[in-house]
Design an enzyme around this catalytic site. Sequence first.
Site, PDB file in Angstrom:
ATOM      1  CB  SER A 233      -0.849   0.105   1.132  1.00 51.07           C
ATOM      2  OG  SER A 233      -1.497   1.177   1.406  1.00 51.07           O
ATOM      3  CE1 TYR A 246      -4.125  -2.502   5.253  1.00 46.02           C
ATOM      4  CE2 TYR A 246      -3.009  -0.482   4.902  1.00 46.02           C
ATOM      5  CZ  TYR A 246      -3.972  -1.417   4.147  1.00 46.02           C
ATOM      6  OH  TYR A 246      -3.841  -1.627   3.015  1.00 46.02           O
ATOM      7  CE  LYS A 250      -1.512  -4.291   3.419  1.00 45.09           C
ATOM      8  NZ  LYS A 250      -1.909  -5.139   2.325  1.00 45.09           N
TER       9      LYS A 250
HETATM   10  P1  NAD Z   1     -11.232  -6.453  -0.397  1.00 43.14           P
HETATM   11  O1  NAD Z   1     -11.645  -6.222   0.941  1.00 43.14           O
HETATM   12  O2  NAD Z   1     -11.992  -6.487  -1.652  1.00 43.14           O
HETATM   13  O3  NAD Z   1     -10.008  -7.662  -0.327  1.00 43.14           O
HETATM   14  C1  NAD Z   1      -9.519  -7.997   0.767  1.00 43.14           C
HETATM   15  C2  NAD Z   1      -9.757  -9.484   0.882  1.00 43.14           C
HETATM   16  O4  NAD Z   1      -8.639 -10.005   2.005  1.00 43.14           O
HETATM   17  C3  NAD Z   1     -11.076  -9.720   1.153  1.00 43.14           C
HETATM   18  O5  NAD Z   1     -12.043  -9.981  -0.010  1.00 43.14           O
HETATM   19  C4  NAD Z   1     -10.999 -11.282   1.845  1.00 43.14           C
HETATM   20  O6  NAD Z   1     -11.095 -12.511   1.131  1.00 43.14           O
HETATM   21  C5  NAD Z   1      -9.298 -11.368   2.373  1.00 43.14           C
HETATM   22  N1  NAD Z   1      -9.248 -11.541   3.670  1.00 43.14           N
HETATM   23  C6  NAD Z   1      -9.219 -10.876   4.866  1.00 43.14           C
HETATM   24  N2  NAD Z   1      -9.139 -11.336   5.730  1.00 43.14           N
HETATM   25  C7  NAD Z   1      -8.804 -12.713   5.583  1.00 43.14           C
HETATM   26  C8  NAD Z   1      -8.573 -14.088   6.461  1.00 43.14           C
HETATM   27  N3  NAD Z   1      -8.499 -14.083   7.537  1.00 43.14           N
HETATM   28  N4  NAD Z   1      -8.926 -15.252   5.360  1.00 43.14           N
HETATM   29  C9  NAD Z   1      -9.007 -15.040   3.885  1.00 43.14           C
HETATM   30  N5  NAD Z   1      -8.920 -14.000   3.547  1.00 43.14           N
HETATM   31  C10 NAD Z   1      -9.018 -12.808   3.989  1.00 43.14           C
HETATM   32  O7  NAD Z   1     -10.328  -5.074  -0.467  1.00 43.14           O
HETATM   33  P2  NAD Z   1      -8.936  -4.536  -1.534  1.00 43.14           P
HETATM   34  O8  NAD Z   1      -8.737  -3.142  -1.189  1.00 43.14           O
HETATM   35  O9  NAD Z   1      -9.229  -5.057  -2.918  1.00 43.14           O
HETATM   36  O10 NAD Z   1      -7.643  -5.399  -0.794  1.00 43.14           O
HETATM   37  C11 NAD Z   1      -6.766  -6.029  -1.615  1.00 43.14           C
HETATM   38  C12 NAD Z   1      -5.467  -5.613  -1.176  1.00 43.14           C
HETATM   39  O11 NAD Z   1      -5.243  -4.094  -1.499  1.00 43.14           O
HETATM   40  C13 NAD Z   1      -5.074  -5.639   0.332  1.00 43.14           C
HETATM   41  O12 NAD Z   1      -3.849  -6.162   0.508  1.00 43.14           O
HETATM   42  C14 NAD Z   1      -5.018  -4.224   0.780  1.00 43.14           C
HETATM   43  O13 NAD Z   1      -4.245  -3.918   1.796  1.00 43.14           O
HETATM   44  C15 NAD Z   1      -4.463  -3.636  -0.607  1.00 43.14           C
HETATM   45  N6  NAD Z   1      -4.747  -2.127  -0.598  1.00 43.14           N
HETATM   46  C16 NAD Z   1      -6.032  -1.407  -0.866  1.00 43.14           C
HETATM   47  C17 NAD Z   1      -6.173  -0.295  -0.795  1.00 43.14           C
HETATM   48  C18 NAD Z   1      -7.694   0.359  -1.185  1.00 43.14           C
HETATM   49  O14 NAD Z   1      -7.615   1.693  -1.095  1.00 43.14           O
HETATM   50  N7  NAD Z   1      -8.676  -0.265  -1.076  1.00 43.14           N
HETATM   51  C19 NAD Z   1      -5.050   0.680  -0.882  1.00 43.14           C
HETATM   52  C20 NAD Z   1      -3.852   0.369  -0.707  1.00 43.14           C
HETATM   53  C21 NAD Z   1      -3.605  -1.261  -0.718  1.00 43.14           C
END
Ligand code: NAD
Length: 341
Positions: A233, A246, A250
């Site tokens: 992130s 968090y 990251k």
């Molecule tokens: P999202 O909620 O769609 O995806 C996160 C997924 O993590 C969930 O769908 C879930 O299936 C999985 N998860 C969480 N806990 C779990 C567990 N205990 N066991 C199995 N699966 C589990 O959200 P996203 O934003 O697409 O997240 C994907 C990645 O992107 C993450 O690593 C997040 O940190 C990163 N990210 C997101 C953003 C943002 O703004 N959305 C920004 C920077 C980084």
Amino acid sequence: MAADESFNPSRRQLVGGMATGLAAAIAAPAMAQSRTADPAAGDGGGALTIRRHPASQYPRPPFESQPQEWPGLASKMNPRPDHGETSYKGAGRLIGRKALITGGDSGIGRAAAIAYAREGADVAINYLPAEESDAQEVVELILREGRKAVAIPGDIRDEAFCGELVETAVRELGGLDILVNNAAYQRWARSIADISTEQFDDTCKINLYAMFWITKAALPHLAEGASIINTSSQTTYDPPALLLEYSMTKAGMVAFSKALAKQLIDQGIRVNVVAPGPFWTPLQPSGGQPQESVQTFGEDTPMGRPGQPVELAPVYVLLASQESSYATGQVYGASGGNGHP
Ligand code: NAD
Ligand code: MG
């Protein structure tokens, strides 16, 4: 035709003959709910070839308040995120590859799953049992490409399950070439005093330990040409006060990936990182941000809006494909004009 009118595909062309979940996933996608459908956009794939202003390509804040229980569902978001259901077009860049994506049910992981299938890969996704309905939409989309789809629900806080996850994926796919450690836990807190040991533990287990366990279990199955991609992130570089532990995890993912890239290059395996800025996914309204921040999500970027998961799909494809053969230990950003890398 105004530039962003071209996004919404013809609903009529999309829903015929589809199972309900898939029809819902792609017919209501969100983005341009009040805009006129443009038949010229065909299945939506053509929309991404049209030159337009990127800032007006997708919805902008304000968004409505939409709290969800963790882990949240993409199907309950308004507007629904664009994961590429109608807009991502493949070009055969991953033909015959086999990918495992954690958190592949929704958000950025779903966008990678759809794109990989459209590029010719078979795809296994992991997610929590509570996300089965989101996951089934992804399975249907992968199958529709004529690719193998493997759904493996389970909680990656458990080391034994992480091992089973890899073994099941390898068995069902018949091998493994691409590992995307993408699942995460993000819970905001105003003060360190409000972060329980349980929360700290969950964040570390899901974001760091699971990546370690899954990668370790996958390695014996990865051959030269394989690619590991870890979703970090922008909070690595600019950690918000509200996302203390968090952001720590990251940042840890980046250091882990850079060191692992050095370990694995002799085996011909590359390791890279994607570090997104704000993306419109269930992570945010299900406890990742205060609701008022969800309503203004992405507003503080030069782009003035959050990214949509499909906007990262080409990065995941590039890093998985042999085309990026000189890239290992790298961090790819997409933050709407802010931050690093
Ligand atoms: P999202 O909620 O769609 O995806 C996160 C997924 O993590 C969930 O769908 C879930 O299936 C999985 N998860 C969480 N806990 C779990 C567990 N205990 N066991 C199995 N699966 C589990 O959200 P996203 O934003 O697409 O997240 C994907 C990645 O992107 C993450 O690593 C997040 O940190 C990163 N990210 C997101 C953003 C943002 O703004 N959305 C920004 C920077 C980084
Ligand atoms: Mg999900």
